[in-house]
Design a protein around this motif. Structure first.
Motif, PDB file in Angstrom:
ATOM      1  N   VAL A 249      -0.051  -0.068  -2.540  1.00 43.56           N
ATOM      2  CA  VAL A 249      -1.322   0.197  -2.028  1.00 43.56           C
ATOM      3  C   VAL A 249      -1.790   1.329  -1.368  1.00 43.56           C
ATOM      4  CG1 VAL A 249      -3.214  -0.993  -0.312  1.00 43.56           C
ATOM      5  CG2 VAL A 249      -1.576  -2.277  -1.512  1.00 43.56           C
ATOM      6  N   ARG A 250      -2.847   2.245  -1.861  1.00 45.34           N
ATOM      7  CA  ARG A 250      -3.333   3.503  -1.464  1.00 45.34           C
ATOM      8  C   ARG A 250      -4.744   3.318  -0.972  1.00 45.34           C
ATOM      9  NH1 ARG A 250       0.210   3.771  -5.894  1.00 45.34           N
ATOM     10  NH2 ARG A 250       1.726   5.432  -5.693  1.00 45.34           N
ATOM     11  N   CYS A 251      -4.953   4.656  -0.477  1.00 48.65           N
ATOM     12  CA  CYS A 251      -6.446   4.548  -0.169  1.00 48.65           C
ATOM     13  C   CYS A 251      -7.297   5.033  -1.373  1.00 48.65           C
ATOM     14  CB  CYS A 251      -6.636   6.164   0.636  1.00 48.65           C
ATOM     15  SG  CYS A 251      -5.702   6.302   2.041  1.00 48.65           S
ATOM     16  N   GLY A 252      -8.255   4.188  -1.394  1.00 47.24           N
ATOM     17  CA  GLY A 252      -9.100   3.906  -2.784  1.00 47.24           C
ATOM     18  C   GLY A 252      -9.406   5.209  -3.382  1.00 47.24           C
TER      19      GLY A 252
ATOM     20  N   ASP B 276      -0.045  10.816  -2.135  1.00 47.03           N
ATOM     21  CA  ASP B 276       1.489  10.403  -1.659  1.00 47.03           C
ATOM     22  C   ASP B 276       2.224  11.171  -1.176  1.00 47.03           C
ATOM     23  OD1 ASP B 276       0.565   8.025  -3.038  1.00 47.03           O
ATOM     24  OD2 ASP B 276       2.079   8.045  -4.810  1.00 47.03           O
ATOM     25  N   GLU B 277       1.961  12.765  -1.763  1.00 44.86           N
ATOM     26  CA  GLU B 277       3.190  13.583  -1.262  1.00 44.86           C
ATOM     27  C   GLU B 277       2.547  14.712  -0.190  1.00 44.86           C
ATOM     28  OE1 GLU B 277       4.945  15.165  -4.845  1.00 44.86           O
ATOM     29  OE2 GLU B 277       5.330  13.120  -5.750  1.00 44.86           O
ATOM     30  N   GLU B 278       1.138  14.908  -0.426  1.00 43.76           N
ATOM     31  CA  GLU B 278       0.738  16.180   0.134  1.00 43.76           C
ATOM     32  C   GLU B 278      -0.438  15.823   1.247  1.00 43.76           C
ATOM     33  OE1 GLU B 278      -0.141  19.701  -1.945  1.00 43.76           O
ATOM     34  OE2 GLU B 278       0.368  18.662  -3.713  1.00 43.76           O
ATOM     35  N   TRP B 279      -1.383  14.952   1.015  1.00 40.28           N
ATOM     36  CA  TRP B 279      -2.417  14.786   1.735  1.00 40.28           C
ATOM     37  C   TRP B 279      -2.007  14.021   2.979  1.00 40.28           C
ATOM     38  CZ3 TRP B 279      -5.989  10.603   3.771  1.00 40.28           C
ATOM     39  CH2 TRP B 279      -7.216  11.272   3.871  1.00 40.28           C
ATOM     40  N   GLY B 280      -2.325  14.630   4.190  1.00 44.57           N
ATOM     41  CA  GLY B 280      -1.875  14.029   5.542  1.00 44.57           C
ATOM     42  C   GLY B 280      -0.439  14.373   5.907  1.00 44.57           C
TER      43      GLY B 280
ATOM     44  N   ALA C  85      -5.584   2.383   7.333  1.00 43.51           N
ATOM     45  CA  ALA C  85      -4.624   1.224   7.829  1.00 43.51           C
ATOM     46  C   ALA C  85      -4.352   0.378   6.441  1.00 43.51           C
ATOM     47  CB  ALA C  85      -5.155   0.443   8.849  1.00 43.51           C
ATOM     48  N   GLY C  86      -3.115   0.183   6.145  1.00 41.94           N
ATOM     49  CA  GLY C  86      -2.840  -0.666   5.034  1.00 41.94           C
ATOM     50  C   GLY C  86      -2.468   0.052   3.915  1.00 41.94           C
ATOM     51  N   CYS C  87      -2.712   1.516   3.868  1.00 39.51           N
ATOM     52  CA  CYS C  87      -2.055   2.380   2.704  1.00 39.51           C
ATOM     53  C   CYS C  87      -0.673   2.392   3.166  1.00 39.51           C
ATOM     54  CB  CYS C  87      -2.848   3.617   2.790  1.00 39.51           C
ATOM     55  SG  CYS C  87      -2.224   4.993   1.932  1.00 39.51           S
ATOM     56  N   PHE C  88       0.016   2.543   2.121  1.00 37.95           N
ATOM     57  CA  PHE C  88       1.428   3.050   2.433  1.00 37.95           C
ATOM     58  C   PHE C  88       2.115   4.106   2.956  1.00 37.95           C
ATOM     59  CE2 PHE C  88       1.841   5.435  -1.358  1.00 37.95           C
ATOM     60  CZ  PHE C  88       2.947   6.291  -1.557  1.00 37.95           C
ATOM     61  N   ARG C  89       1.141   5.053   2.870  1.00 39.83           N
ATOM     62  CA  ARG C  89       1.198   6.463   3.611  1.00 39.83           C
ATOM     63  C   ARG C  89       0.755   6.390   5.193  1.00 39.83           C
ATOM     64  NH1 ARG C  89       1.483  11.249   1.801  1.00 39.83           N
ATOM     65  NH2 ARG C  89       1.886  11.563   4.317  1.00 39.83           N
ATOM     66  N   ALA C  90       0.167   5.197   5.589  1.00 40.63           N
ATOM     67  CA  ALA C  90      -0.523   5.451   6.791  1.00 40.63           C
ATOM     68  C   ALA C  90       0.785   5.037   7.818  1.00 40.63           C
ATOM     69  CB  ALA C  90      -1.375   4.185   6.909  1.00 40.63           C
ATOM     70  N   PRO C  91       0.741   5.675   8.911  1.00 45.32           N
ATOM     71  CA  PRO C  91       1.666   5.580   9.871  1.00 45.32           C
ATOM     72  C   PRO C  91       1.858   4.206  10.473  1.00 45.32           C
ATOM     73  CG  PRO C  91       0.378   7.289  10.485  1.00 45.32           C
ATOM     74  CD  PRO C  91      -0.308   6.800   9.506  1.00 45.32           C
ATOM     75  N   ALA C  92       3.157   3.729  10.322  1.00 42.99           N
ATOM     76  CA  ALA C  92       3.459   2.391  10.810  1.00 42.99           C
ATOM     77  C   ALA C  92       3.192   1.303   9.633  1.00 42.99           C
ATOM     78  CB  ALA C  92       2.778   1.805  12.158  1.00 42.99           C
ATOM     79  N   SER C  93       2.714   1.634   8.380  1.00 43.35           N
ATOM     80  CA  SER C  93       2.722   0.911   7.401  1.00 43.35           C
ATOM     81  C   SER C  93       4.020   0.544   6.813  1.00 43.35           C
ATOM     82  CB  SER C  93       1.878   1.569   6.351  1.00 43.35           C
ATOM     83  OG  SER C  93       0.421   1.669   6.673  1.00 43.35           O
ATOM     84  N   VAL C  94       4.223  -0.702   6.194  1.00 39.54           N
ATOM     85  CA  VAL C  94       5.498  -1.003   5.651  1.00 39.54           C
ATOM     86  C   VAL C  94       5.315  -0.793   4.114  1.00 39.54           C
ATOM     87  CG1 VAL C  94       6.820  -2.833   5.505  1.00 39.54           C
ATOM     88  CG2 VAL C  94       5.592  -2.766   7.633  1.00 39.54           C
TER      89      VAL C  94
ATOM     90  N   THR D  71       5.564  -2.224   1.419  1.00 33.76           N
ATOM     91  CA  THR D  71       5.844  -3.287   0.379  1.00 33.76           C
ATOM     92  C   THR D  71       4.377  -3.842   0.083  1.00 33.76           C
ATOM     93  OG1 THR D  71       6.288  -5.184   2.281  1.00 33.76           O
ATOM     94  CG2 THR D  71       8.116  -3.797   1.616  1.00 33.76           C
ATOM     95  N   ALA D  72       4.382  -4.487  -1.088  1.00 35.07           N
ATOM     96  CA  ALA D  72       3.242  -4.909  -1.463  1.00 35.07           C
ATOM     97  C   ALA D  72       2.675  -6.160  -0.747  1.00 35.07           C
ATOM     98  CB  ALA D  72       3.206  -5.058  -3.006  1.00 35.07           C
ATOM     99  N   THR D  73       3.710  -6.660  -0.463  1.00 36.38           N
ATOM    100  CA  THR D  73       3.251  -8.062   0.330  1.00 36.38           C
ATOM    101  C   THR D  73       2.819  -7.749   1.851  1.00 36.38           C
ATOM    102  OG1 THR D  73       4.876  -9.415  -0.908  1.00 36.38           O
ATOM    103  CG2 THR D  73       4.010 -10.414   1.271  1.00 36.38           C
ATOM    104  N   ALA D  74       3.518  -6.882   2.649  1.00 35.08           N
ATOM    105  CA  ALA D  74       2.904  -6.438   3.534  1.00 35.08           C
ATOM    106  C   ALA D  74       1.711  -5.776   3.687  1.00 35.08           C
ATOM    107  CB  ALA D  74       3.955  -5.752   4.573  1.00 35.08           C
ATOM    108  N   GLN D  75       1.511  -4.896   2.681  1.00 35.72           N
ATOM    109  CA  GLN D  75       0.393  -4.245   2.812  1.00 35.72           C
ATOM    110  C   GLN D  75      -1.040  -4.991   2.448  1.00 35.72           C
ATOM    111  OE1 GLN D  75       1.833  -1.561  -0.350  1.00 35.72           O
ATOM    112  NE2 GLN D  75       2.669  -0.181   1.115  1.00 35.72           N
ATOM    113  N   ALA D  76      -0.778  -5.996   1.497  1.00 37.14           N
ATOM    114  CA  ALA D  76      -1.771  -7.017   1.299  1.00 37.14           C
ATOM    115  C   ALA D  76      -2.348  -7.882   1.957  1.00 37.14           C
ATOM    116  CB  ALA D  76      -1.583  -7.732  -0.227  1.00 37.14           C
ATOM    117  N   SER D  77      -1.407  -8.138   2.919  1.00 36.66           N
ATOM    118  CA  SER D  77      -1.844  -9.303   4.135  1.00 36.66           C
ATOM    119  C   SER D  77      -2.793  -8.855   5.305  1.00 36.66           C
ATOM    120  CB  SER D  77      -0.395  -9.525   4.888  1.00 36.66           C
ATOM    121  OG  SER D  77      -0.025  -8.551   5.542  1.00 36.66           O
TER     122      SER D  77
END
Length: 202
Positions: free
Chosen positions: A14-17, A30-34, A185-194, A196-202
């Motif tokens: 899950v990524r920023c739209g 994924d690799e640069e921004w932020g 929040a919810g993006c896999f790159r966000a701090p403290a994000s997990v 995994t697709a399951t955790a991000q989609a919840s």
């Protein structure tokens, strides 16, 4: 499913739209921004390319970045500072980049201003990094276009002779260089994000 401002990729992350479906844009997300950037050459490049981006979409600049790096000597500050009017005229005819005289001249002037700094450019830029926020933004509406820190950085760079470094452009620089992390929040790159697709989609 993730929130509307998030997008699930074919890799199930899950990524920023805004990363969309473009492979290069996803790689950049994924690799640069932020990601914190302290390399002086890459920071100088970001200052200049964010200036070129003014009024345009970032993907327009990103797709042309290899050409920008070629014509501006890898953004080697001394080599860019040595460029003159014949180089400007040559670049105005190069369809691979953004052919805007003011922005081309600003890149050369920014190199000259960088050489005149009393401190390394990375030290100057990072001295304006804001304090960490308590929580990540949950929507694009929560992401500012301008902050007190970006305004202060813009003012200082202008005072030092830099051009095309307005407050909005400097906040985009802060995002790109990791002075702030605006992954939602919810993006896999966000701090403290997990991641995994399951955790991000919840």
């Amino acid at each position: 499913m993730p929130r509307p401002e998030l997008i699930r990729g074919v890799d199930d992350l899950v990524r920023c739209g805004w990363s969309g479906n473009d492979a290069e844009y996803r790689r950049y997300h994924d690799e640069e921004w932020g990601s914190p950037q302290h390399d002086p050459v890459r920071l100088f490049e970001k200052v200049c390319l964010e200036g070129f981006q003014a009024g345009l979409s970032w993907i327009t600049i990103l797709r042309r970045r290899p050409a920008f790096r070629e014509v501006f000597h890898g953004f080697d500050v001394e080599r860019v500072a040595a460029m003159g009017e014949p180089d400007v005229v040559r670049l105005l005819g190069d369809e691979r980049i953004i052919r805007h005289r003011g922005k081309i001249e600003a890149t050369i002037q920014n190199a000259r201003a960088t050489l005149e700094l009393d401190e390394p450019i990375e030290q100057l830029i990072w001295s304006f990094a804001p304090t960490e926020r308590d929580a990540q933004p949950t929507s694009f509406a929560e992401v500012p276009a301008v902050t007190a820190e970006s305004t202060a950085l813009s003012t200082e760079l202008r005072r030092r002779g830099f051009r095309f470094v307005g407050p909005t452009t400097m906040y985009a620089l802060m995002q790109a260089a990791g002075l702030v992390d605006d992954h939602l929040a919810g993006c896999f790159r966000a701090p403290a994000s997990v991641p995994t697709a399951t955790a991000q989609a919840s």
